[in-house]
Design a protein around this motif. Structure first.
Motif, short mmCIF file in Angstrom:
data_model
loop_
_atom_site.label_atom_id
_atom_site.label_comp_id
_atom_site.label_asym_id
_atom_site.label_seq_id
_atom_site.Cartn_x
_atom_site.Cartn_y
_atom_site.Cartn_z
N UNK A 123 -1.36 17.86 5.85
CA UNK A 123 -1.57 18.01 4.42
C UNK A 123 -0.80 17.10 3.53
N UNK A 124 0.61 17.26 3.94
CA UNK A 124 1.56 16.56 2.94
C UNK A 124 2.09 15.16 3.51
N UNK A 125 2.16 15.14 4.84
CA UNK A 125 2.71 14.04 5.52
C UNK A 125 4.25 14.26 5.81
N UNK A 184 -1.80 14.34 1.00
CA UNK A 184 -2.06 13.09 1.31
C UNK A 184 -3.56 12.36 1.78
N UNK A 185 -4.27 13.44 1.81
CA UNK A 185 -5.53 13.25 2.16
C UNK A 185 -6.43 12.98 0.71
N UNK A 271 -3.22 3.91 8.46
CA UNK A 271 -3.51 5.37 8.76
C UNK A 271 -2.68 6.52 9.08
N UNK A 272 -2.81 7.58 8.85
CA UNK A 272 -1.91 8.55 9.02
C UNK A 272 -1.41 8.88 10.55
N UNK A 273 -0.33 8.80 11.12
CA UNK A 273 -0.12 8.74 12.63
C UNK A 273 -0.05 10.33 12.97
N UNK A 286 4.09 8.78 3.97
CA UNK A 286 3.72 8.84 2.49
C UNK A 286 2.76 7.71 2.46
N UNK A 287 1.79 7.80 1.41
CA UNK A 287 0.92 6.78 1.07
C UNK A 287 1.68 5.57 0.54
N UNK A 288 1.16 4.39 0.99
CA UNK A 288 1.72 3.18 0.64
C UNK A 288 0.81 2.69 -0.57
N UNK A 289 1.21 1.70 -1.36
CA UNK A 289 0.46 1.21 -2.73
C UNK A 289 -0.88 0.47 -2.17
N UNK A 290 -0.75 -0.16 -0.78
CA UNK A 290 -1.99 -0.81 -0.41
C UNK A 290 -3.02 0.27 0.29
#
Length: 509
Positions: A123-125, A184-185, A271-273, A286-290
């Motif tokens: 959920x949070x990465x 992060x979803x 994607x999320x590993x 964490x989410x990137x800006x792209x």
């Protein structure tokens, strides 16, 4: 037209103005003190940060005026995991608690006892760690309950500065995700974490996408700083995320190596590993800006901190000589180190360790120091320990399926050829530098350009504004010697772990 990147770190703040080709037009920096009220605590005063921001922005604005350059927009790059409470009038109720502060061990232990790490990561990465914002808010709730309940907002440095500049209380996804509070979803505050901790989401800034236009600078502030009334405030990002933009490492297989107060590897992943390998090595995601990109990050929280500690305690003469001759003390110290690979070994855990093993109780140590060793040898051992730690994190990333490729070095450490060459030799990796080593500031300026529409997207802006400078290739002749030294380095932590824990327990009595 030009764009300002305002970069706030743990030791100071800087503002750089760039033209549309990524050339530096003006720059200013100001240090502020790290406040250590007791062992393991590390704080920053909000007033020091804001006064520093006003100072560097006004200096840059003055120089741009002399050049007849007009500021179109500015964005903030900042360290994450640093948070402070503010009342309803925006006054600080406590100092910022920083990333390197270690007071939240009990809160981290609570998570280990009450939550499933794998489920929380999905959920949070993030793996469990005491450094996250959620632990600091839990600490306030337990130890400063009056402040916790009176707080209007808990702000990180990014949303604090953005609020001071624009009046908006917003935070970008990358900084928000370093709090273990963001899903992060969904890219919104995670309801389960909020319920478990009793944190009111109204006390947090609204999560938004980086490069969002937040409107004009506050009129009174623009006049005071000498910035045009039309200056747009654009939502920035995590300093490490800005760094990937500012060095051009924005695609899978590209990795930024930030060398500063802390040392970071940030590998870009699509994607999320899968959680198992990432959790084993304690790497946050964490989410990137792209869109569709995520950053998998290693953290050596000792690199620059250890070098600064060493310089301050043992190298006063070298620092005085450097300053007397107009030289950078750190660069002079590095250049004065031995040219030989050290046969003294340093476990660099002066602030514990975070990746690929998380152990706050680990501590620094020196092995095999003999009477014939000189200060130059010890300095080289400190530098080699940074290279060994970097290699350990590179291998850990590769072993869990996160390709790293060549490294793009940024930050203060990227200005010293000797340090970069020994890291290339130790890791076996090609290392690139850019014409602008202050990549976090450049990355923020790129977000400012994209947010105003001056560039259609980040990739176009990177192609236009980021330019490679030097490339360092590994010396194959040194590979075997570094291989042997790395083998010794890798055993140090395991051999000293039990003893370090025993001493840490005794010191806590």
């Amino acid at each position: 037209m030009c764009y300002i990147g305002l970069d706030a770190g743990t030791s100071g703040i800087k503002a750089l103005a760039f033209d549309e080709e990524g050339r530096i037009l003006a720059a200013a920096c100001q240090d502020y003190p790290l406040i250590t009220p007791q062992d393991g605590w590390a704080e920053l005063a909000p007033a020091h940060i804001w006064n520093g921001a006003k100072s560097v922005l006004s200096q840059v604005a003055s120089r741009l005026s002399d050049l007849n350059q007009t500021v179109r927009a500015l964005a903030v790059s900042s360290a994450a995991q640093t948070v402070a409470p503010f009342d309803c009038q925006g006054r600080p109720l406590y100092n910022f608690i920083t990333t390197v502060d270690t007071r939240t061990g009990a809160q981290n232990l609570w998570w280990q006892e009450h939550a499933d790490e794998k489920e929380l990561f999905q959920r949070t990465g993030l793996p469990f760690s005491p450094i996250y914002m959620v632990n600091k808010l839990m600490w306030f709730k337990e130890h400063e309950s009056e402040i916790f309940h009176r707080a209007w907002k808990f702000l990180c440095v990014e949303d604090y500065l953005t609020w001071c500049l624009s009046g908006e209380t917003v935070i970008d996804y990358s900084v928000a995700s370093r709090g273990m509070l963001l899903n992060i979803q969904t890219l919104d505050w995670d309801q389960k974490v909020l319920e478990l901790t009793g944190i009111d989401p109204g006390k947090l800034s609204a999560p938004l996408k980086a490069a969002t236009d937040l409107g004009r600078i506050r009129q009174d502030l623009g006049e005071m700083l000498g910035l045009p009334a039309e200056t747009r405030i654009i939502l920035g990002s995590h300093d490490q995320t800005c760094g990937t933009i500012g060095c051009g490492a924005i695609d899978p297989g590209q990795t930024m190596n930030a060398i500063g107060t802390v040392e970071v590897l940030m590998a870009i992943h699509k994607g999320i590993p899968q959680p198992d390998g990432v959790l084993r090595c304690h790497f946050p995601c964490i989410p990137h800006v792209l869109e569709g990109r995520y950053s998998v990050m290693s953290l050596n929280q000792n690199a620059g901190v250890l070098l600064k500690w060493y310089k301050n305690l043992f190298c006063g003469g070298e620092e005085a000589h450097a300053l007397a001759h107009g030289l950078d003390p750190y660069r002079y110290l590095i250049e004065s180190s031995s040219d030989r690979i050290a046969d003294v070994f340093v476990l660099p855990h002066i602030n514990g360790c975070e990746t690929p093993v998380s152990d706050p109780a680990s501590a620094a140590a020196i092995l095999h120091m003999r009477a014939h060793h000189t200060k130059a040898d010890i300095t080289r051992a400190v530098l080699d320990s940074m290279a060994y730690d970097l290699r350990q994190n590179i291998e850990a990333l590769e072993n869990i399926g996160i390709p790293t490729g060549p490294l793009h070095a940024i930050g203060g450490g990227a200005r010293t050829d000797k340090l970069l060459q020994l890291k290339a030799d130790c890791t076996g990796r090609i290392i690139h530098t850019n014409q602008v080593t202050e990549a976090a500031s450049l990355g923020a300026a790129i977000l400012a350009a994209v947010g105003t529409g001056a560039c259609p997207d980040i990739r176009t802006a990177v192609d236009r504004m980021v330019h490679t400078d030097k490339t360092f290739y590994p010396d194959a002749g040194r590979a075997s010697e570094y291989d042997w030294g790395y083998g010794v380095f890798r055993t140090l932590y395991g051999r000293l772990r039990e003893l370090n824990h025993e001493v840490a327990e005794r010191a806590a009595l």
